[in-house]
Design a protein around this motif. Sequence first.
Motif: not given
Ligand SMILES: [Mg+2]
Length: 477
Positions: A369, A373, A376-377, A422
């Motif tokens: 995770e 993340n 993705r972020h 998440g």
């Molecule tokens: Mg996530």
Amino acid sequence: MPSLTKARIAFVIAIGLLVACALVVYGTLRGLNESEIRVQHAQQVQVLLGELESAIASAARARLTYVFSGNDDSLNQYQTAVARIPAKLSELRQSVKDEPIQLSYCDKLEHLVTTRIELWEKSVALKRSGAPEPAGQPDLTRQSVMFAEEIISVTQTMRDEESNQLAGRRTAAGFNFFLTNAILVVSFIAAVWLLFWHYRLQRAELIARERAEKETLAAAQAAQLAENKARAAEKSALASHEAARHLSARLLHLQDEERRRLSRELHDSTGQHLAAAKMVLSSLTMSQPNDRRYAECMELLDRSLREIRTISHLLHPSGLEEAGFSTSARWYVEEFAKRSNTEIRVDIAELPERLPREVELALFRVLQEGLANIHRHAKSRSAEVEFRLEGAQLALEIRDHGVGIAPEMLEQFRSAAVFGVGLAGIRERVRDLGGTFNVDSNGEGTRLRVTIPAPQSAASRAGTEPFRKGSSPGLNS
Ligand SMILES: [Mg+2]
Ligand SMILES: Nc1ncnc2c1ncn2[C@@H]1O[C@H](COP(=O)(O)OP(=O)(O)O)[C@@H](O)[C@H]1O
């Protein structure tokens, strides 16, 4: 002015008036006592004047008798009476010593009496001398009588003076007595009235206080009731929060199971079928070496097999069960770094023994995770992954240097308002294992830190046996 202050002032004034009454009574009593003394004094002066007059009269009588009879007894009586006169005069003077007017009369009286006695002495001496009868006696007697009248006039004046003083004092005492009575009555009535007023004010204050206390009590009871309700609501909220947490944990567990099943299905069934298809195709390719379509099919099958393996691995990292967390994590980070084109510094310690399955799976999901993340972020070109045993805790830390989590998102996460997905999913997994999960984030990056209690055996063995530092892939790109 507050009524309590008024009541206090009234009370103080009332007490003051009562004390004043007591003082006035004391003063009156003293005045009465003085009047009594004064009356006694006047009487004493009257008595002394009487005694003086009587002594003078006795002497005068004895002198006259002696002059007429020549009798020695009369002479003796005369001498005795004359001898008493100075003593009486001195007593009189002593008793009026505080009254200047009376003292001046005393002086006059003394002068008259002395002069009269001198006349008597001359008369007696004349008688004794035996001179032919009685040349100067009638004259002396006449003079003596004149003095007698003057003496009586002076003593009478002294008596009158004494009576006047007494009357004056009586009038003053009467007026004082009246005034005192009036003051006493007025003060007493005022004190009683003030005390009554004080009582009424105190009573009103007491009633107001009792009412306020009752109101406070009622308010406190209402507050208590409200607090009880709030507590009950809080309890039920806690209970439903706890229930939601349990449900979430259960869902995560089911999700893990489902992923494991899917992963096995893909690997064992679809993967095997694709492998078999590949074998058949490869024999066909050998029989038709010039046909490009077989080779293309072979390539498509190869790619499908790879993807199936990757998906199967992501769904359930099969290596995790065989190789353990540290090795799988290192491999996963390496693959991730390659695919996502991110520089990742890895520092993953090798543990002396395998961890329980659920701990390994939880740590692996945290890693997945966290890295997902970042990809993705975070918009970060680099990251760090660290795993080590810190005392009795396993600690996993994942850091990036990206844009950071938006503050409102962080707040929402910290207020525990979200479940299951998440970061919230990580928190529940970790909490289920008795661990902690912290997220620190700002504009310069994000740090996830997870600690999970290490199994006792791992912790104690780590104390005696140094960690083997895993073969770190170093900086990947
Ligand atoms: Mg996530
Ligand atoms: N490393 C990170 N850098 C920047 N933002 C992040 C990072 N990790 C999480 N976030 C932010 O926090 C949100 C919640 O993350 P998460 O709970 O993992 O949900 P999801 O990834 O499904 O959106 C993300 O939508 C993202 O906005």
